[in-house]
Enzyme design. Sequence first.
Site, short mmCIF file in Angstrom:
data_model
loop_
_atom_site.label_atom_id
_atom_site.label_comp_id
_atom_site.label_asym_id
_atom_site.label_seq_id
_atom_site.Cartn_x
_atom_site.Cartn_y
_atom_site.Cartn_z
CG ASP A 75 -17.86 30.54 13.66
OD1 ASP A 75 -17.12 29.54 13.62
OD2 ASP A 75 -18.48 30.99 12.66
CD GLU A 119 -9.02 -1.95 7.24
OE1 GLU A 119 -8.19 -1.15 6.77
OE2 GLU A 119 -8.86 -2.58 8.29
CE LYS A 145 -3.35 -0.56 -1.44
NZ LYS A 145 -2.85 0.63 -2.13
CG ASP A 194 -4.88 6.09 -4.93
OD1 ASP A 194 -3.78 5.84 -4.38
OD2 ASP A 194 -5.02 6.14 -6.15
CE1 TYR A 201 -2.83 1.79 7.31
CE2 TYR A 201 -3.99 3.38 5.93
CZ TYR A 201 -2.81 2.76 6.33
OH TYR A 201 -1.63 3.11 5.75
CE LYS A 239 -3.96 -1.41 -6.47
NZ LYS A 239 -2.52 -1.27 -6.65
CB CYS A 295 -13.36 23.28 -41.84
SG CYS A 295 -14.18 21.69 -41.62
CB CYS A 312 -15.49 21.53 -45.97
SG CYS A 312 -15.65 22.94 -44.86
CB CYS A 372 -16.39 24.37 -39.92
SG CYS A 372 -16.93 24.33 -41.63
CB CYS A 414 -18.82 21.47 -43.64
SG CYS A 414 -17.56 20.47 -42.88
S1 IVH Z 1 -2.83 -1.44 5.85
C1 IVH Z 1 0.51 -4.12 6.26
N1 IVH Z 1 -5.17 -0.45 5.18
O1 IVH Z 1 -1.89 1.12 0.98
C2 IVH Z 1 -0.55 -3.12 6.24
N2 IVH Z 1 -3.23 0.27 4.01
O2 IVH Z 1 0.65 -0.76 0.09
C3 IVH Z 1 -0.27 -2.00 5.34
N3 IVH Z 1 -3.68 1.94 2.29
O3 IVH Z 1 0.90 2.76 1.89
C4 IVH Z 1 -1.20 -0.92 5.45
N4 IVH Z 1 -5.85 2.08 2.61
O4 IVH Z 1 -1.12 3.83 2.83
C5 IVH Z 1 -3.85 -0.47 4.93
N5 IVH Z 1 -7.28 0.38 4.69
C6 IVH Z 1 -5.97 0.36 4.47
C7 IVH Z 1 -5.37 1.17 3.47
C8 IVH Z 1 -3.99 1.08 3.27
C9 IVH Z 1 -4.83 2.53 1.92
C10 IVH Z 1 -2.36 2.21 1.70
C11 IVH Z 1 -1.31 2.45 2.73
C12 IVH Z 1 -0.05 1.82 2.25
C13 IVH Z 1 -0.49 1.08 1.05
C14 IVH Z 1 -0.05 -0.34 1.18
#
Ligand code: IVH
Length: 667
Positions: free
Chosen positions: A36, A112, A114, A116, A223, A311, A405, A408, A423, A428
């Site tokens: 800071d 990696e 994925k 969300d 990524y 997935k 209730c 009962c 209740c 009951c």
């Molecule tokens: S690679 C062709 N790596 O997933 C490569 N995507 O349907 C496409 N996502 O909208 C992206 N984690 O935002 C890649 N480690 C990861 C990811 C990733 C999440 C998402 C990405 C994209 C969707 C692909």
Amino acid sequence: MEKTEKRIEELREQINYHNYRYYVLDSPEISDAEYDALMAELRRLEEEHPQLITPESPTQRVGAAPVEAFGVVEHLVPLLSLANVFSYDELLAWHRRASNLIPGRSMDFVCELKLDGLAVALTYSDGRLATGATRGDGYRGEDITQNLRTIRSIPLSLRKDAPKKFEVRGEVYLSKAGFEKLNEERAREGQPLFANPRNAAAGSVRQLDPRITVKRPLDIYIYALGWAEGNVPPTHWETLEYLKSLGFKMSPYNAYVTDIGEVENYHRHWLEERENIEFETDGIVIKINSLDLQRQLGVVGHDPRWAVAYKFPAIQATTRLLDIGISVGRTGSLNPFAILEPVSVGGVTIKQAALHNEEDIRRKDIRIGDTVIVQRAGEVIPQVVGPVVSKRSGEERIFVMPSRCPACGGEVVKPQGEAVARCINTSCPAQIYELLTHFVSRPAMDIDGIGEKLAAALLNSGLIKDVADLYPLRKHDLAALERMGEKSAANVINAIERSKDRPLFRVIFALGIRHVGAETAELLASHFGDMDGLVKASEEELLSVPTIGPKIADSIHLFFREEANLKVIEKLRKAGVRLQEEAAKAKELPLVGQEFVVTGRLEDFPRSETEARIKELGGAVVSSVTRKTTFLVVGADPGSKLEKARALGTRLLSEEEFLHLLEEANK
Ligand code: IVH
């Protein structure tokens, strides 16, 4: 002037470095106060010399005023999406298709998680962040540069040897903790809650006012390298390493593997560990490592052939809320639950889900007839997360808690300051079922052989109207019930008989008094020694028992004021259930009624043993000093408890005095 310029430059470099340590590596080197101070000095110098401010200065993360709408950014190389697979077989099929297209070439992979969140593309030009954009349709996205600048793990400037122009891609996300915190804040302010971290991240990034975005705990993982001028590494894995060396935040979960079987292991591992990942994931992404092979394999439609998403089972789904039912709990709580149009969530069909209480339903504005988001995460019972307001037709009905209730017809009350309606009729039938199964359960009277089915049969046949009716049961009563053989009937009768001699605390616990768990029951049993003492105890007397506060005292007092409950106790007594402590009366234990707190280190024996010895002698051990504490035992290096005890005038014991007291008590 030159000196000032130099100092400003120095400060920016230092601050950028410490930002990187803190936000990217998660391993700060200096304290917040020191950081800071650097920022304050830079702010002051920039205020005095505004002509020296540059957009890359760490003071300029929130630079711009709100906009009316976002501009458009054209992606030089389109942002692709990913094909999904849902099983190892499908993954192998993907692998086979790719292998067949490039015969004779071996391949390795990068795995990696994925994330969300929301895909973004960041372009850098001459070492400076130039644009930040959403994916959009893959070709054109929205210009959200001003919002992305507020994310501290996105570097605004890079080291000198970075490529002149390039684009990186990544996922902006909110951690689970950040999401919870944000929703708590919104609940406090009466704002609608976000359904999940993904929606929260997307909503935050698409704010027209960056001053709002900066308050959201957003983060990013990079990524991929979208494109770059000049030389780039030959593999994806090396690209990730390279981007890391440029100062980008990379996912620590990335893994290099050489075999498709290892991909399966990675998937299985993180599916199991899903709960422990700090952000929400919906699967893993597998990418073929060689960029040369990636080019050869190319794209089909919008999906590359060289990468695939494997997935995890979904945890959320949407469905219609058909109605709200009410179940009555053992203590009379009226618990609303959702009756849903059946929907599959992660391979399991869900027809019902938890709704907590009336207040929660109102806060989330869940209406009967709504399309709702349901979630099956770590918890066993699926939850209704919230309504999809945009799908309303206007026909939806607001839920009202019934005033009678449903089991009962008894009166329903909602104690002040409590979220749960109850209740208050103790006979009951809904409560009797729950109460009976609690009464016979292992930690209570431990009557083996009375499961849910038999409990229901006993109540339905009218053999039992309260728990004390168990004791006069004869073998032929049970044998007459459906699916009950002579032998098992005899076993149950024996088990009932044996339960008559359970220790007093179990009987107290088995009664199902609200707020009285097994531990409290033990305290009550050893304090009063018999049921009569407890039944007659005034609230004041109850409050004198260590660790019993007004809430528990009130609940016990109310319980024994109820005529029906006193009748049950009389019936138990007549049946021969033991309602006092065993021969060695607890009252005779020397430390009964005395409450101990221990602070600091004791030389002679460990904490656990100290506590065991106090308890053996009838005393109670609690963790904090209150007005009710009898003694504070003070060891070496005592904590703040000592001050508290002094302030309250609690008696202090040195270790020596404490040992002496134990010896005396043992005599
Ligand atoms: S690679 C062709 N790596 O997933 C490569 N995507 O349907 C496409 N996502 O909208 C992206 N984690 O935002 C890649 N480690 C990861 C990811 C990733 C999440 C998402 C990405 C994209 C969707 C692909």
